[in-house]
Scaffold this active site. Structure first.
Site, PDB file in Angstrom:
ATOM      1  N   LYS A  13       0.471  -1.174   0.277  1.00  0.00           N
ATOM      2  CA  LYS A  13       0.273  -0.408  -0.330  1.00  0.00           C
ATOM      3  C   LYS A  13       1.119   0.913   0.170  1.00  0.00           C
ATOM      4  CE  LYS A  13      -3.834  -2.165   2.041  1.00  0.00           C
ATOM      5  NZ  LYS A  13      -4.939  -2.464   3.213  1.00  0.00           N
ATOM      6  N   TYR A  53     -12.168  -2.685  -3.913  1.00  0.00           N
ATOM      7  CA  TYR A  53     -12.976  -2.356  -2.707  1.00  0.00           C
ATOM      8  C   TYR A  53     -14.520  -2.325  -2.929  1.00  0.00           C
ATOM      9  CZ  TYR A  53      -8.370  -1.708  -0.255  1.00  0.00           C
ATOM     10  OH  TYR A  53      -6.859  -1.925   0.137  1.00  0.00           O
ATOM     11  N   ASN A 120      -1.981   0.232   6.992  1.00  0.00           N
ATOM     12  CA  ASN A 120      -1.164  -1.026   7.093  1.00  0.00           C
ATOM     13  C   ASN A 120      -0.753  -1.825   6.100  1.00  0.00           C
ATOM     14  OD1 ASN A 120      -3.423  -2.008   5.622  1.00  0.00           O
ATOM     15  ND2 ASN A 120      -4.274  -3.306   7.140  1.00  0.00           N
ATOM     16  N   HIS A 123      -1.880  -5.369   1.607  1.00  0.00           N
ATOM     17  CA  HIS A 123      -3.495  -6.156   1.349  1.00  0.00           C
ATOM     18  C   HIS A 123      -2.845  -7.387   0.402  1.00  0.00           C
ATOM     19  CE1 HIS A 123      -6.907  -7.607  -0.665  1.00  0.00           C
ATOM     20  NE2 HIS A 123      -5.827  -7.288  -1.704  1.00  0.00           N
ATOM     21  N   GLU A 134      -9.561 -10.596  -8.066  1.00  0.00           N
ATOM     22  CA  GLU A 134      -8.591  -9.214  -7.796  1.00  0.00           C
ATOM     23  C   GLU A 134      -7.133  -9.167  -8.960  1.00  0.00           C
ATOM     24  OE1 GLU A 134      -7.051  -9.318  -3.484  1.00  0.00           O
ATOM     25  OE2 GLU A 134      -9.684  -8.803  -3.408  1.00  0.00           O
TER      26      GLU A 134
HETATM   27  P1  RTP Z   1      -6.529  -5.920   3.429  1.00  0.00           P
HETATM   28  O1  RTP Z   1      -8.158  -6.910   2.236  1.00  0.00           O
HETATM   29  O2  RTP Z   1      -6.065  -4.724   2.942  1.00  0.00           O
HETATM   30  O3  RTP Z   1      -5.692  -7.604   2.596  1.00  0.00           O
HETATM   31  O4  RTP Z   1      -7.178  -6.414   4.461  1.00  0.00           O
HETATM   32  P2  RTP Z   1      -8.159  -7.481   5.359  1.00  0.00           P
HETATM   33  O5  RTP Z   1      -8.183  -8.942   4.761  1.00  0.00           O
HETATM   34  O6  RTP Z   1      -7.118  -7.911   6.881  1.00  0.00           O
HETATM   35  O7  RTP Z   1      -9.388  -6.072   5.446  1.00  0.00           O
HETATM   36  P3  RTP Z   1     -11.224  -6.277   5.040  1.00  0.00           P
HETATM   37  O8  RTP Z   1     -11.306  -6.495   6.007  1.00  0.00           O
HETATM   38  O9  RTP Z   1     -10.895  -6.840   3.988  1.00  0.00           O
HETATM   39  O10 RTP Z   1     -10.400  -4.529   5.279  1.00  0.00           O
HETATM   40  C1  RTP Z   1      -9.968  -3.863   3.915  1.00  0.00           C
HETATM   41  C2  RTP Z   1      -8.439  -2.368   4.817  1.00  0.00           C
HETATM   42  O11 RTP Z   1      -9.598  -1.806   5.135  1.00  0.00           O
HETATM   43  C3  RTP Z   1      -9.194  -0.828   5.851  1.00  0.00           C
HETATM   44  N1  RTP Z   1      -9.937  -1.198   7.165  1.00  0.00           N
HETATM   45  N2  RTP Z   1     -10.522   0.210   8.018  1.00  0.00           N
HETATM   46  N3  RTP Z   1     -12.256  -0.376  10.498  1.00  0.00           N
HETATM   47  C4  RTP Z   1     -11.607   0.075   9.639  1.00  0.00           C
HETATM   48  O12 RTP Z   1     -11.271   1.384   9.845  1.00  0.00           O
HETATM   49  C5  RTP Z   1     -11.013  -0.122   8.829  1.00  0.00           C
HETATM   50  N4  RTP Z   1     -11.404  -1.506   8.470  1.00  0.00           N
HETATM   51  C6  RTP Z   1     -10.791  -1.887   7.558  1.00  0.00           C
HETATM   52  C7  RTP Z   1      -7.938  -1.573   6.320  1.00  0.00           C
HETATM   53  O13 RTP Z   1      -6.487  -1.374   5.652  1.00  0.00           O
HETATM   54  C8  RTP Z   1      -8.387  -2.826   5.633  1.00  0.00           C
HETATM   55  O14 RTP Z   1      -6.741  -3.807   5.004  1.00  0.00           O
HETATM   56 MG    MG Z   2      -9.202  -7.923   2.606  1.00  0.00          MG
END
Ligand code: RTP
Ligand code: MG
Length: 140
Positions: A13, A53, A120, A123, A134
């Site tokens: 990112k 997204y 973070n 991804h 994707e």
């Molecule tokens: P990623 O898709 O980036 O690999 O991360 P992930 O599966 O662990 O998380 P996901 O639930 O898919 O969320 C995508 C990205 O959105 C941001 N996020 N912000 N509560 C919040 O403010 C929040 N929750 C998620 C994070 O950047 C997350 O990686």
């Molecule tokens: Mg995710």
């Protein structure tokens, strides 16, 4: 455990690129035994990010997330390996870098000083279906 050679999309990112962590992240992926198949630096536009997204549209963090993801270049990687989809997500660690375990990318390099959880670093696709969708978007 059955063998399942998979491909996944990894994104470094904008925070990871800006902090010069691309090499360290790729080093960890290769050290684990996964293979780099394709890689590019991309300035993502809103259209690509909205598709990427789509599952989060309408959530409170959606707009800040898309704004953050278009704030600078990202490094997109096509990575192959045995069970790499789940494996990369365990290298990445928990979504929130303040709770991600030490030894993970987010646990070792994620910062909590005033930064939002969306910063973070990486991804990784979360299923075979997401990975196919994707990879088609980012490596059209
Ligand atoms: P990623 O898709 O980036 O690999 O991360 P992930 O599966 O662990 O998380 P996901 O639930 O898919 O969320 C995508 C990205 O959105 C941001 N996020 N912000 N509560 C919040 O403010 C929040 N929750 C998620 C994070 O950047 C997350 O990686
Ligand atoms: Mg995710």
């Amino acid at each position: 455990m059955t063998t399942a050679i998979e491909e996944t999309l990894v994104l470094v990112k904008p925070d990871g690129v800006a902090r010069n962590l691309t090499g360290e992240i790729l080093r960890r992926i290769e050290a684990k035994g996964y293979s780099l198949v394709d890689l590019k630096l991309v300035q993502a536009d809103r259209d690509l990010l909205a598709k990427h997204y789509a599952e989060h549209e309408g959530k409170p963090f959606y707009e800040p997330l898309v704004e953050f993801m278009e704030s600078g270049p990202v490094v997109a990687m096509r990575i192959a390996g045995n069970r790499v989809i789940e494996g990369f997500r365990s290298l990445a660690g928990a979504t929130d870098p303040t709770t991600a375990a030490p030894g993970t990318i987010r646990g070792d390099f994620g910062r909590d000083w005033g930064l939002k959880v969306q910063q973070n670093l990486v991804h990784g696709s979360d299923s075979v279906e997401s990975a196919e969708r994707e990879l088609a978007l980012w490596f059209a």
